[in-house]
Motif scaffolding. Sequence first.
Motif, short mmCIF file in Angstrom:
data_model
loop_
_atom_site.label_atom_id
_atom_site.label_comp_id
_atom_site.label_asym_id
_atom_site.label_seq_id
_atom_site.Cartn_x
_atom_site.Cartn_y
_atom_site.Cartn_z
N MET A 88 9.24 -5.76 24.00
CA MET A 88 9.45 -4.82 22.93
C MET A 88 10.91 -4.36 22.98
SD MET A 88 7.70 -1.10 22.26
CE MET A 88 6.12 -1.74 22.70
N ALA A 89 11.54 -4.25 21.82
CA ALA A 89 12.93 -3.85 21.72
C ALA A 89 13.07 -2.33 21.78
CB ALA A 89 13.51 -4.37 20.42
N ASP A 90 14.22 -1.88 22.25
CA ASP A 90 14.53 -0.46 22.33
C ASP A 90 15.79 -0.17 21.53
OD1 ASP A 90 12.43 -0.10 24.11
OD2 ASP A 90 13.69 -0.24 25.89
N THR A 91 15.97 1.09 21.13
CA THR A 91 17.18 1.47 20.43
C THR A 91 18.36 1.42 21.39
OG1 THR A 91 16.88 3.82 20.89
CG2 THR A 91 15.93 2.98 18.84
N ILE A 92 19.54 1.24 20.84
CA ILE A 92 20.74 1.04 21.65
C ILE A 92 21.14 2.30 22.41
CG2 ILE A 92 23.22 0.55 21.54
CD1 ILE A 92 22.56 -1.25 19.12
N ARG A 93 21.23 3.45 21.74
CA ARG A 93 21.77 4.64 22.37
C ARG A 93 20.80 5.39 23.26
NH1 ARG A 93 24.29 3.63 17.93
NH2 ARG A 93 22.85 4.56 16.48
N LEU A 94 19.60 5.63 22.82
CA LEU A 94 18.66 6.43 23.61
C LEU A 94 17.58 5.60 24.29
CD1 LEU A 94 18.13 9.54 21.30
CD2 LEU A 94 19.58 9.33 23.32
N GLY A 95 17.49 4.32 23.99
CA GLY A 95 16.48 3.48 24.62
C GLY A 95 15.07 3.81 24.15
N LEU A 96 14.95 4.25 22.89
CA LEU A 96 13.63 4.58 22.35
C LEU A 96 12.91 3.30 21.97
CD1 LEU A 96 14.67 7.51 19.99
CD2 LEU A 96 13.77 7.67 22.31
N PRO A 97 11.60 3.21 22.24
CA PRO A 97 10.87 1.99 21.91
C PRO A 97 10.71 1.84 20.39
CG PRO A 97 9.36 3.66 22.70
CD PRO A 97 10.74 4.21 22.88
N LEU A 98 10.91 0.61 19.93
CA LEU A 98 10.77 0.31 18.51
C LEU A 98 9.41 -0.34 18.25
CD1 LEU A 98 14.32 -1.17 17.85
CD2 LEU A 98 13.46 1.07 17.13
N LEU A 99 8.88 -0.10 17.08
CA LEU A 99 7.63 -0.76 16.69
C LEU A 99 7.91 -2.24 16.42
CD1 LEU A 99 6.24 1.87 14.17
CD2 LEU A 99 5.55 1.54 16.54
N ALA A 100 6.98 -3.07 16.78
CA ALA A 100 7.09 -4.51 16.52
C ALA A 100 6.23 -4.87 15.32
CB ALA A 100 6.64 -5.30 17.74
N ALA A 101 6.64 -5.90 14.61
CA ALA A 101 5.85 -6.37 13.47
C ALA A 101 4.45 -6.76 13.95
CB ALA A 101 6.54 -7.55 12.82
N ALA A 102 3.44 -6.38 13.23
CA ALA A 102 2.04 -6.69 13.52
C ALA A 102 1.60 -6.16 14.88
CB ALA A 102 1.80 -8.21 13.42
N GLN A 103 2.25 -5.15 15.37
CA GLN A 103 1.89 -4.56 16.67
C GLN A 103 0.58 -3.78 16.55
OE1 GLN A 103 4.94 -2.08 18.37
NE2 GLN A 103 3.45 -0.87 19.50
N ALA A 104 -0.30 -3.98 17.50
CA ALA A 104 -1.53 -3.20 17.56
C ALA A 104 -1.22 -1.83 18.18
CB ALA A 104 -2.58 -3.93 18.39
N GLN A 105 -1.94 -0.85 17.81
CA GLN A 105 -1.81 0.51 18.35
C GLN A 105 -0.37 1.03 18.26
OE1 GLN A 105 -3.56 0.40 22.30
NE2 GLN A 105 -5.58 0.79 21.41
N LYS A 106 0.17 0.98 17.04
CA LYS A 106 1.53 1.45 16.81
C LYS A 106 1.72 2.91 17.21
CE LYS A 106 2.92 -1.60 13.00
NZ LYS A 106 2.14 -2.75 13.31
N HIS A 107 0.65 3.67 17.14
CA HIS A 107 0.77 5.10 17.47
C HIS A 107 1.19 5.32 18.92
CE1 HIS A 107 -3.28 4.05 18.81
NE2 HIS A 107 -3.24 5.13 19.59
N VAL A 108 0.83 4.40 19.82
CA VAL A 108 1.20 4.55 21.23
C VAL A 108 2.72 4.46 21.38
CG1 VAL A 108 1.00 3.52 23.53
CG2 VAL A 108 -1.01 3.66 22.04
N THR A 109 3.33 3.45 20.76
CA THR A 109 4.78 3.29 20.82
C THR A 109 5.47 4.45 20.12
OG1 THR A 109 4.52 0.89 20.84
CG2 THR A 109 6.69 1.74 20.21
N HIS A 110 4.96 4.85 18.97
CA HIS A 110 5.55 5.96 18.23
C HIS A 110 5.49 7.25 19.05
CE1 HIS A 110 6.78 8.38 14.83
NE2 HIS A 110 5.73 9.15 15.03
#
Length: 141
Positions: A1-23
């Motif tokens: 899973m990819a993260d944002t550059i500055r803060l390292g926040l997790p990004l949602l992936a296309a067709a990801q199950a349980q998106k709420h967990v990452t969010h």
Amino acid sequence: MADTIRLGLPLLAAAQAQKHVTHNEALLLLDGLVHLAVSARGVGTPPASPAEGDRVIVGGTPTGAFAGEAGRVAAFDDGAWRFLQPRAGWIAHVAAENVLLLHDGTAWRALETALHRLADLDGLGVGTAPDATNRLAVRSD
């Protein structure tokens, strides 16, 4: 899973199950970083009874759950410690000392020290370099 550059926040992936967990993980990281305030710095051992939301800066020779996390921000969320790698420019308020720290990309430094360096400047240039005649030099449109 990819993260944002500055803060390292997790990004949602296309067709990801349980998106709420990452969010929700990203929101917890933001909640711990925005207006960063820690109770103490140089903490080597995790507190015995941490409260939800507790944050500290881990010391240089940590043990227990803090082992291997020197210099990081430890945030207690959802009943577990989460470790955040500081980046250059992060500012943290240390409540126990009522001091502001600045992370320079390598270590936490007292912000006051950096500001004192500005107090006795021999010259200052904005958009250009100062010289012996023009100690304050500004080049602007």
